[in-house]
Design a protein around this motif. Sequence first.
Motif, PDB file in Angstrom:
ATOM      1  N   THR A 283      21.739  41.767  30.326  1.00 45.25           N
ATOM      2  CA  THR A 283      22.810  41.346  29.410  1.00 45.25           C
ATOM      3  C   THR A 283      23.768  42.497  29.108  1.00 45.25           C
ATOM      4  O   THR A 283      24.998  42.326  29.120  1.00 45.25           O
ATOM      5  CB  THR A 283      22.215  40.812  28.094  1.00 45.25           C
ATOM      6  OG1 THR A 283      21.283  39.765  28.382  1.00 45.25           O
ATOM      7  CG2 THR A 283      23.301  40.285  27.178  1.00 45.25           C
ATOM      8  N   LEU A 284      23.213  43.692  28.851  1.00 49.62           N
ATOM      9  CA  LEU A 284      24.037  44.864  28.558  1.00 49.62           C
ATOM     10  C   LEU A 284      24.931  45.217  29.734  1.00 49.62           C
ATOM     11  O   LEU A 284      26.116  45.537  29.568  1.00 49.62           O
ATOM     12  CB  LEU A 284      23.139  46.048  28.198  1.00 49.62           C
ATOM     13  CG  LEU A 284      23.852  47.351  27.799  1.00 49.62           C
ATOM     14  CD1 LEU A 284      24.678  47.122  26.532  1.00 49.62           C
ATOM     15  CD2 LEU A 284      22.834  48.470  27.586  1.00 49.62           C
ATOM     16  N   PHE A 285      24.372  45.122  30.938  1.00 45.39           N
ATOM     17  CA  PHE A 285      25.159  45.430  32.133  1.00 45.39           C
ATOM     18  C   PHE A 285      26.300  44.428  32.294  1.00 45.39           C
ATOM     19  O   PHE A 285      27.442  44.805  32.591  1.00 45.39           O
ATOM     20  CB  PHE A 285      24.254  45.394  33.370  1.00 45.39           C
ATOM     21  CG  PHE A 285      25.001  45.497  34.669  1.00 45.39           C
ATOM     22  CD1 PHE A 285      25.496  46.714  35.100  1.00 45.39           C
ATOM     23  CD2 PHE A 285      25.212  44.362  35.451  1.00 45.39           C
ATOM     24  CE1 PHE A 285      26.193  46.807  36.299  1.00 45.39           C
ATOM     25  CE2 PHE A 285      25.901  44.449  36.640  1.00 45.39           C
ATOM     26  CZ  PHE A 285      26.397  45.674  37.070  1.00 45.39           C
TER      27      PHE A 285
ATOM     28  N   VAL B 237      27.778  42.560  29.963  1.00 45.01           N
ATOM     29  CA  VAL B 237      28.791  42.751  28.919  1.00 45.01           C
ATOM     30  C   VAL B 237      29.637  43.982  29.203  1.00 45.01           C
ATOM     31  O   VAL B 237      30.869  43.970  29.041  1.00 45.01           O
ATOM     32  CB  VAL B 237      28.112  42.853  27.538  1.00 45.01           C
ATOM     33  CG1 VAL B 237      29.118  43.255  26.468  1.00 45.01           C
ATOM     34  CG2 VAL B 237      27.449  41.530  27.171  1.00 45.01           C
ATOM     35  N   SER B 238      28.998  45.049  29.638  1.00 42.87           N
ATOM     36  CA  SER B 238      29.727  46.283  29.946  1.00 42.87           C
ATOM     37  C   SER B 238      30.701  46.069  31.097  1.00 42.87           C
ATOM     38  O   SER B 238      31.857  46.536  31.053  1.00 42.87           O
ATOM     39  CB  SER B 238      28.743  47.404  30.300  1.00 42.87           C
ATOM     40  OG  SER B 238      27.847  47.640  29.244  1.00 42.87           O
ATOM     41  N   LEU B 239      30.238  45.376  32.125  1.00 43.29           N
ATOM     42  CA  LEU B 239      31.095  45.125  33.275  1.00 43.29           C
ATOM     43  C   LEU B 239      32.304  44.273  32.883  1.00 43.29           C
ATOM     44  O   LEU B 239      33.447  44.561  33.274  1.00 43.29           O
ATOM     45  CB  LEU B 239      30.289  44.431  34.374  1.00 43.29           C
ATOM     46  CG  LEU B 239      30.989  44.188  35.703  1.00 43.29           C
ATOM     47  CD1 LEU B 239      31.387  45.507  36.347  1.00 43.29           C
ATOM     48  CD2 LEU B 239      30.091  43.387  36.647  1.00 43.29           C
TER      49      LEU B 239
ATOM     50  N   THR C  25      33.616  43.921  29.871  1.00 47.80           N
ATOM     51  CA  THR C  25      34.495  44.702  28.987  1.00 47.80           C
ATOM     52  C   THR C  25      35.365  45.667  29.792  1.00 47.80           C
ATOM     53  O   THR C  25      36.578  45.799  29.551  1.00 47.80           O
ATOM     54  CB  THR C  25      33.659  45.487  27.965  1.00 47.80           C
ATOM     55  OG1 THR C  25      32.840  44.579  27.229  1.00 47.80           O
ATOM     56  CG2 THR C  25      34.555  46.260  27.018  1.00 47.80           C
ATOM     57  N   GLY C  26      34.748  46.329  30.763  1.00 44.67           N
ATOM     58  CA  GLY C  26      35.502  47.257  31.597  1.00 44.67           C
ATOM     59  C   GLY C  26      36.576  46.574  32.415  1.00 44.67           C
ATOM     60  O   GLY C  26      37.701  47.083  32.553  1.00 44.67           O
TER      61      GLY C  26
ATOM     62  N   SER D 160      40.547  47.303  31.943  1.00 45.67           N
ATOM     63  CA  SER D 160      41.300  47.768  33.112  1.00 45.67           C
ATOM     64  C   SER D 160      42.483  46.864  33.398  1.00 45.67           C
ATOM     65  O   SER D 160      43.569  47.326  33.774  1.00 45.67           O
ATOM     66  CB  SER D 160      40.371  47.828  34.329  1.00 45.67           C
ATOM     67  OG  SER D 160      39.301  48.715  34.101  1.00 45.67           O
TER      68      SER D 160
ATOM     69  N   PHE E  16      35.970  47.543  39.575  1.00 41.49           N
ATOM     70  CA  PHE E  16      34.902  46.799  38.897  1.00 41.49           C
ATOM     71  C   PHE E  16      34.508  45.552  39.694  1.00 41.49           C
ATOM     72  O   PHE E  16      33.322  45.213  39.813  1.00 41.49           O
ATOM     73  CB  PHE E  16      35.335  46.415  37.485  1.00 41.49           C
ATOM     74  CG  PHE E  16      35.083  47.477  36.465  1.00 41.49           C
ATOM     75  CD1 PHE E  16      33.788  47.826  36.119  1.00 41.49           C
ATOM     76  CD2 PHE E  16      36.134  48.135  35.854  1.00 41.49           C
ATOM     77  CE1 PHE E  16      33.546  48.811  35.168  1.00 41.49           C
ATOM     78  CE2 PHE E  16      35.907  49.124  34.917  1.00 41.49           C
ATOM     79  CZ  PHE E  16      34.616  49.467  34.567  1.00 41.49           C
TER      80      PHE E  16
ATOM     81  N   HIS F  14      30.888  44.872  41.321  1.00 44.60           N
ATOM     82  CA  HIS F  14      30.163  43.648  40.989  1.00 44.60           C
ATOM     83  C   HIS F  14      29.670  42.945  42.255  1.00 44.60           C
ATOM     84  O   HIS F  14      28.504  42.527  42.338  1.00 44.60           O
ATOM     85  CB  HIS F  14      31.079  42.720  40.187  1.00 44.60           C
ATOM     86  CG  HIS F  14      30.448  41.409  39.835  1.00 44.60           C
ATOM     87  ND1 HIS F  14      29.369  41.295  38.998  1.00 44.60           N
ATOM     88  CD2 HIS F  14      30.746  40.139  40.231  1.00 44.60           C
ATOM     89  CE1 HIS F  14      29.015  40.031  38.889  1.00 44.60           C
ATOM     90  NE2 HIS F  14      29.842  39.307  39.616  1.00 44.60           N
TER      91      HIS F  14
END
Length: 235
Positions: A16-18, A20-22, A24-25, A29, A52, A56
């Motif tokens: 989940t953290l990965f 959300v971070s992806l 957001t980035g 961008s 990104f 992914h």
Amino acid sequence: MPCEGFLSILRIFGTTLFGVSLLTGMILSYVIGYQFIHTDDYYLSFGPYGAFLALHVLIQNLFAFLEHRKMKKYVTIPVNLNRTVALCIAAYQEDPDYLRKCLQSVKRLTYPGIKVVMVIDGNSEDDLYMMDIFSEVMGRDKSATYIWKNNYHVKGPGETDESHRESSQHVTQLVLSNKSICIMQKWGGKREVMYTAFRALGRSVDYVQGLTQTPPCLTTCDLASYEREQQKYLL
């Protein structure tokens, strides 16, 4: 298994953290619009947003490769055809043509050491056609049939505890001593039907495959896949 539960929670949190971070980035961008490389007229450009996306896709392919590698290991597990398998069929007011097709596919199975037990949920005259179809398809000289006026949990009319015990033992003996058998018993629902087959078989076979809905087509590969699946969980 507290350790396995903790690892599962940690895995979910990390995934989940990965994600959300992806996400957001990628959004930042796209909003900022910064480009690493671009032509003079910006017809072609490559920036953080594209990076990104590429990352992914790369990570998705990596996880797909690892999953494929994991599944390939299970496919290579050898199937031991010396294992005995019992196919238990629950029948209740089945369509005659559909039941016949089901039994014909069962009869065509080439899996060695297979035992077929069909239990009919009901023992009235209206249920006799299913037993007749079983005898017709499986062969009257190669199969056994028995009309049981009760089941393992309910006694028949006028039965004593002793006679009920004897009839239960007789059903068990019939199942153990015949490769193909059809039993009509007192109505009790599909759970009672499957209970009869499973209890009569006991530990006489290595695997039991129960069918609460009669499939029109069953292949030896289905049984081999079932055995492979069971071996996978034993590893």
